[in-house]
Scaffold this active site. Structure first.
Site, PDB file in Angstrom:
ATOM      1  N   ARG A  98      -1.916  -2.753 -11.369  1.00 55.70           N
ATOM      2  CA  ARG A  98      -2.557  -1.816 -10.428  1.00 55.70           C
ATOM      3  C   ARG A  98      -2.052  -0.436 -10.809  1.00 55.70           C
ATOM      4  O   ARG A  98      -0.836  -0.180 -10.733  1.00 55.70           O
ATOM      5  CB  ARG A  98      -2.191  -2.183  -8.985  1.00 55.70           C
ATOM      6  CG  ARG A  98      -2.547  -1.123  -7.980  1.00 55.70           C
ATOM      7  CD  ARG A  98      -2.440  -1.610  -6.545  1.00 55.70           C
ATOM      8  NE  ARG A  98      -3.557  -2.468  -6.216  1.00 55.70           N
ATOM      9  CZ  ARG A  98      -3.954  -2.748  -4.971  1.00 55.70           C
ATOM     10  NH1 ARG A  98      -3.322  -2.243  -3.935  1.00 55.70           N
ATOM     11  NH2 ARG A  98      -4.992  -3.535  -4.755  1.00 55.70           N
ATOM     12  N   HIS A 125     -12.128  -1.917  -9.047  1.00 57.90           N
ATOM     13  CA  HIS A 125     -11.355  -2.978  -8.370  1.00 57.90           C
ATOM     14  C   HIS A 125     -12.137  -4.288  -8.538  1.00 57.90           C
ATOM     15  O   HIS A 125     -12.717  -4.810  -7.592  1.00 57.90           O
ATOM     16  CB  HIS A 125     -11.192  -2.615  -6.898  1.00 57.90           C
ATOM     17  CG  HIS A 125     -10.086  -3.362  -6.195  1.00 57.90           C
ATOM     18  ND1 HIS A 125      -9.294  -4.289  -6.830  1.00 57.90           N
ATOM     19  CD2 HIS A 125      -9.660  -3.313  -4.903  1.00 57.90           C
ATOM     20  CE1 HIS A 125      -8.422  -4.785  -5.956  1.00 57.90           C
ATOM     21  NE2 HIS A 125      -8.616  -4.201  -4.791  1.00 57.90           N
ATOM     22  N   GLN A 128     -11.667  -7.403  -6.235  1.00 53.81           N
ATOM     23  CA  GLN A 128     -12.263  -7.203  -4.920  1.00 53.81           C
ATOM     24  C   GLN A 128     -13.770  -7.465  -4.980  1.00 53.81           C
ATOM     25  O   GLN A 128     -14.332  -8.126  -4.100  1.00 53.81           O
ATOM     26  CB  GLN A 128     -11.999  -5.768  -4.442  1.00 53.81           C
ATOM     27  CG  GLN A 128     -12.521  -5.488  -3.055  1.00 53.81           C
ATOM     28  CD  GLN A 128     -11.785  -6.287  -1.989  1.00 53.81           C
ATOM     29  OE1 GLN A 128     -10.571  -6.244  -1.920  1.00 53.81           O
ATOM     30  NE2 GLN A 128     -12.511  -7.029  -1.173  1.00 53.81           N
ATOM     31  N   ASP A 217     -15.046   1.522   3.087  1.00 51.55           N
ATOM     32  CA  ASP A 217     -13.635   1.525   2.666  1.00 51.55           C
ATOM     33  C   ASP A 217     -13.017   2.804   3.212  1.00 51.55           C
ATOM     34  O   ASP A 217     -13.727   3.692   3.713  1.00 51.55           O
ATOM     35  CB  ASP A 217     -13.560   1.463   1.126  1.00 51.55           C
ATOM     36  CG  ASP A 217     -12.128   1.348   0.589  1.00 51.55           C
ATOM     37  OD1 ASP A 217     -11.215   1.008   1.377  1.00 51.55           O
ATOM     38  OD2 ASP A 217     -11.929   1.601  -0.614  1.00 51.55           O
ATOM     39  N   CYS A 257     -12.833  -3.993   2.290  1.00 52.34           N
ATOM     40  CA  CYS A 257     -11.803  -4.594   1.444  1.00 52.34           C
ATOM     41  C   CYS A 257     -10.439  -4.627   2.126  1.00 52.34           C
ATOM     42  O   CYS A 257      -9.579  -5.415   1.749  1.00 52.34           O
ATOM     43  CB  CYS A 257     -11.709  -3.832   0.125  1.00 52.34           C
ATOM     44  SG  CYS A 257     -11.200  -2.103   0.341  1.00 52.34           S
TER      45      CYS A 257
HETATM   46  N1   CP Z   1      -8.138  -4.906  -0.740  1.00 53.27           N
HETATM   47  C1   CP Z   1      -6.982  -4.744  -1.387  1.00 53.27           C
HETATM   48  O1   CP Z   1      -6.930  -4.615  -2.615  1.00 53.27           O
HETATM   49  O2   CP Z   1      -5.880  -4.771  -0.592  1.00 53.27           O
HETATM   50  P1   CP Z   1      -4.386  -4.434  -1.050  1.00 53.27           P
HETATM   51  O3   CP Z   1      -4.356  -2.955  -1.404  1.00 53.27           O
HETATM   52  O4   CP Z   1      -3.555  -4.749   0.153  1.00 53.27           O
HETATM   53  O5   CP Z   1      -4.019  -5.255  -2.227  1.00 53.27           O
HETATM   54  N1  NVA Z   2     -10.087   2.576  -2.253  1.00 51.88           N
HETATM   55  C1  NVA Z   2      -8.818   2.067  -1.808  1.00 51.88           C
HETATM   56  C2  NVA Z   2      -8.811   0.590  -1.896  1.00 51.88           C
HETATM   57  C3  NVA Z   2      -7.567  -0.076  -1.398  1.00 51.88           C
HETATM   58  C4  NVA Z   2      -7.605  -1.566  -1.589  1.00 51.88           C
HETATM   59  C5  NVA Z   2      -7.699   2.677  -2.631  1.00 51.88           C
HETATM   60  O1  NVA Z   2      -7.878   2.826  -3.856  1.00 51.88           O
HETATM   61  O2  NVA Z   2      -6.669   3.012  -2.071  1.00 51.88           O
END
Ligand code: CP
Ligand code: NVA
Length: 300
Positions: A98, A125, A128, A217, A257
């Site tokens: 990540r 992502h 997701q 989101d 998400c």
């Molecule tokens: N939806 C999602 O990726 O959640 P987290 O950031 O908690 O992993």
């Molecule tokens: N768009 C959000 C998603 C978190 C799962 C982020 O990148 O923080």
């Protein structure tokens, strides 16, 4: 060929289908492709769902997950990304990360002899998106020509969802403020991937009209915290509330998400109401992670 999973468009329709099929199989039927092997999980940002689901998916596939925080690994700080990838590939069957900058994943994939999996970047992502597709298919079956609505920021989650829906021939309806919307080039790209249509509205009620699912989101993604106040102003009027859901089809579902901010991108009455599927959607992250990892290991 090494089966990296950096974004949904890179997978293509065929691989996305294979992954969805693997997600629907009994975990025991996937064998133990990671038996005696490790999975490196590097997180430059916080996580709840992604960390837990990916760690458990590795365990279900017989492997051993090793979690490390980004600042501990020090990508491009302690040592170059390429050195990290080459070294970890000697210990692990898969590298998953990540990251703030999507190019970090591309650089890892460029040198890694084992698959690299995106656990969220600024651009994408994919895990997701797989979970989102599994959740909608359970409700509606085939998404071809179905209208799917996204309200809010055209961010990493939106882009991956849009790519996944486009690959299945769905019709895409977005509602975003101008500065945070999919631009013309992006709409053309989604149409080229197979979207039945791709339209941007400024009014969430209009965008939701006729849709089988309304997604949203956070208005402020991880890494954008300094813009939070300005974003709250820019996104005023883009809350998914009961009026937005009422414009969608009668059996439409609400999806997010998570993490969610009640009273901002979604009204509490919607996310905690009968049309919400956010919990099964989050649970599908486990099936998505297991399927993606199995696919990247060559399981068929
Ligand atoms: N939806 C999602 O990726 O959640 P987290 O950031 O908690 O992993
Ligand atoms: N768009 C959000 C998603 C978190 C799962 C982020 O990148 O923080």
């Amino acid at each position: 060929m090494i089966r990296h999973v950096l974004d949904v468009a890179g997978l293509g329709a065929g691989a996305l289908e294979e992954i969805c099929a693997l997600a629907g199989r009994d975990p025991a039927a996937l064998g133990r492709p990671l038996a005696g092997r490790g999975a490196a999980l590097i997180f430059e940002k916080p996580s709840n769902r992604t960390r837990h689901s990916t760690e458990m998916a590795v365990v279900q596939l017989g492997g051993h997950p090793v979690y490390t925080k980004g600042d501990e690994v020090g990508l491009d700080v302690r040592e170059p990304v390429e050195d990290v990838a080459r070294v970890l590939a000697g210990y692990h069957a898969v590298l998953a990360a990540r990251v703030f900058d999507h190019r970090t994943l591309v650089r890892m994939a460029d040198v890694s002899p084992v698959p690299v999996v995106n656990l969220l970047s600024d651009l994408a992502h994919p895990l997701q998106a797989v979970a989102d597709i599994l959740t909608m298919r359970r409700e509606f079956g085939d998404l071809r020509e179905r209208s799917v609505c996204w309200v809010g920021d055209y961010n990493n989650v939106a882009r991956s969802l849009a790519e996944a829906c486009a690959l299945q021939g769905a019709a895409l309806r977005f509602a975003s403020p101008e500065r945070h919307a999919a631009d013309e080039r992006e709409l053309v790209r989604l149409l080229a991937l197979g979207a039945a249509s791709a339209e941007v509205y400024r009014d969430p009620v209009l965008a939701a009209s006729g849709s089988c699912a309304v997604h949203t989101d956070t208005w402020t993604s991880m890494g954008q915290e300094a813009e939070a106040a300005a974003r709250r102003e820019e996104f005023a009027g883009f809350t998914v509330d009961e009026a937005v859901m009422a414009a969608a089809l009668p059996d439409a579902v609400f999806m997010h998400c998570l993490p969610a901010h009640r009273g901002e991108e979604v009204a509490a009455a919607v996310i905690d109401g009968p049309s919400s599927r956010v919990v099964p959607q989050a649970h599908n992250r486990l099936h998505a992670a297991r399927a993606v990892l199995a696919w990247s290991m060559g399981v068929r």
